[in-house]
Design an enzyme around this catalytic site. Sequence first.
Site, PDB file in Angstrom:
ATOM      1  N   TYR A 173       0.743  -1.072  -0.017  1.00  0.00           N
ATOM      2  CA  TYR A 173       0.022   0.055  -0.097  1.00  0.00           C
ATOM      3  C   TYR A 173       0.868   1.304  -0.159  1.00  0.00           C
ATOM      4  O   TYR A 173       2.127   1.266  -0.111  1.00  0.00           O
ATOM      5  CB  TYR A 173      -0.993  -0.007   1.106  1.00  0.00           C
ATOM      6  N   GLU A 259       1.187  -8.304  -5.943  1.00  0.00           N
ATOM      7  CA  GLU A 259       1.763  -8.368  -7.073  1.00  0.00           C
ATOM      8  C   GLU A 259       2.912  -9.536  -6.959  1.00  0.00           C
ATOM      9  O   GLU A 259       3.566  -9.841  -8.037  1.00  0.00           O
ATOM     10  CB  GLU A 259       2.197  -7.374  -7.822  1.00  0.00           C
ATOM     11  N   ARG A 300       0.144 -16.612   8.462  1.00  0.00           N
ATOM     12  CA  ARG A 300       0.427 -18.049   8.565  1.00  0.00           C
ATOM     13  C   ARG A 300       0.526 -18.697  10.106  1.00  0.00           C
ATOM     14  O   ARG A 300       1.306 -19.497  10.260  1.00  0.00           O
ATOM     15  CB  ARG A 300       1.266 -18.666   7.746  1.00  0.00           C
ATOM     16  N   GLY A 657     -25.174 -29.148  -1.660  1.00  0.00           N
ATOM     17  CA  GLY A 657     -25.407 -29.802  -3.078  1.00  0.00           C
ATOM     18  C   GLY A 657     -26.697 -30.039  -3.502  1.00  0.00           C
ATOM     19  O   GLY A 657     -27.231 -29.981  -4.800  1.00  0.00           O
TER      20      GLY A 657
END
Length: 749
Positions: A173, A259, A300, A657
Amino acid sequence: MFDHVFRSGAIGGLTLPHRIVMGAMHLNLEALEDGGAALAAFYAERAGGGAALIVTGGTAVSPAGAGGPGYGMVGDPSHRAALRRAADAVHAAGGLIALQLFHAGRYALPGVAGTDGGAPFAPSAVYSKFSRTTPREMSAADIAGTVADFARGAEAARELGFDAVEVMGSEGYLINQFTAPLTNRRDDAWGGDAERRRRFPVEVMRAVRAAVPGFPVLFRMSGADLVEDGTPPQDTAALAVALAEAGADALAVGVGWHESPVPTVQAQVPEGTWAVFAKDVKRALRGAGRGAVPVIASNRFNRLSQAEEVLAGGDVDYVAMARPFLADPAIVAKSRAGRAAAVDLCIACNEACIDRSFGTERVSCLVNPRAGYEAEFTAAAASGASARRRYAVVGAGIAGLQAARTLLALGHEVEVFEAAAEPGGQFRLAGQVPGKGDFARTVRHHVAELAEYGAALHLNHRIGHKDAALLAAFDGVVLTSGVLPVRPALPGLALPHVIDYAQAFADPDALGERVAVIGGGGIAVDLAHLLTAGRAAASTPEEFLAAHAVTGGSPAAAPARPVRAVTVMRRGGRVGAGIGPSTRWVAMAELRAAGVETLVGVEYEEITREGVVVREAEGGRRLVRADHVVLAAGQEPERDARYALLRAGVPFEAAGGVTGADRLNAVRATAQGLRAAHRLVARTASDPHAAPAVAAASTAAAASAGPGAVPAGPDGTGSATAAAAPTGQNRTDPTNEARANATAGACGT
């Protein structure tokens, strides 16, 4: 057990009860027109669950700094009211909260308020693959104004009742863009060499410190940009020292840009991988005599045991967790009470959190679909009935398990019927895929929870027409009987080497050296990964860093070619197109590295004993040689259980489903399971003539279930994949994949 985690600490003048901080996440709740109700409920629940300090998602310091339409702005009166409500709610729950001050820079999407409909602002006009635009270079006046915006934001945070602020200077940022040669190509007072490139973050820190003397200020800095021509390591160390000298009370260390070609938050990244960069920052501070400034490691960590390990090393002072607080708001409280095994773990799927944070959909969690909807789904709102009722859940896939645990939490009696020998449905399959062991753990956790509540789990019991009387004895049913693999009409389908994906997952070692997969969705991608990578344990942090050349050395040697050759084929679209954007690029890179061949735009002509005959996109005819052909071309809803329920005349709600296989994934399945359970309770409670069936003996159900009926065991059986798709089969997400190649401190860690 957690001696280092549960030591008290201090950041500036703020005393914290322990060492676990809830890291910042953009939630898309910030700009809701609800007066801050959803935001306040979300943060209050995490405060009540034990977070030492909550850092909010990024709040833009100016209209031009907003990352997108879902961001709040500290100068917006309506958002200020929401922020005040959130701070008050956290304090009422006994917690502490810091406001993150944020400016997206070149990562702001074109057209956000404050850019006058033009390109976003940045240090230099360098194209961004994330926002897909070339930003406007900031003038000296723009820079000075933005420094002042951060200072005003800090003043506002104190006025609104926050306990601290965090300046967002990481994850690519605006502030981070100034420190990297890639995005700062200026040759003036704000760029040209390392000292001038770090001037902007240091000036922001000084201005904030001057604006709120004595008020705790955290600064989130980048430990490693993980992009070519990013901030050099020596510049990172110098920046840490300069920020401490400018008055930072703590340095939180993030990694990676959107990126970046290196995964940072995906399940494929070993837990604790990025702690090394927080340790580097601490070493730099100690070397400059600033070692008393606390350093916060992030990214993580999903278990307190991992935090305990890194804290015990003495090179970091706090650990920030973000997504784990989505999965279980009470992760700290449960662990402190000796119930770490009861924690709902973040499985790093990213589908309901990071992937959504780049758009406008409300952030939530696959494991905990209440996340983001705390104000809507409360026990009081759901259970209008005083009577305890008796419900059945048909199907123990991830949707059914979610429905069952919701009903149990609302105080009702539940029995679950599963056709298979193991619970978990298609989610169970993902636990076999390398890097997805926590999917299996989620199934075991949910099954153990059934046992803890005393719910019966009847395995090997396929509900059908014979069960109408059994079903009629319940007050209501949640139908989650799932999907069945589609068998496409194709010559050669009956050949003995043709199997469906469920059979392939059941015994992958039985497949030959050459495998052709018909279908290219998430199930096919997971199967290809399993067949080429085997069941090896995830790599260590050191192996991961070496493989991506992150530590500065040469890349690790390429792994030996797998014995098995896999070809994945699809009629149209990209292979794995439905996988979430923050994960697909990682999964596909792994398949390429394993030598998996992918074919798109093919027409299937026939299956022969030698393999699959296809016509390729260019028109040529080809035999894809295979010892086994696996069908993974989609699913269709299971229907028998629905017919049995209609015959029984019992009220029921459907989820997962069975409601339709199109665009099905586990996020949808668990969200539907939650909602179906609440709807069923409200529906049966609203019928004044419906007598509760709890008094009826549940032994009849167990007796009719046959020899396969067993109570849910505390360890559960099975392992886990995303509902009808291990990694999002049939799921379409228009979000730009480049926007999710890394994470952001404002989007989740």
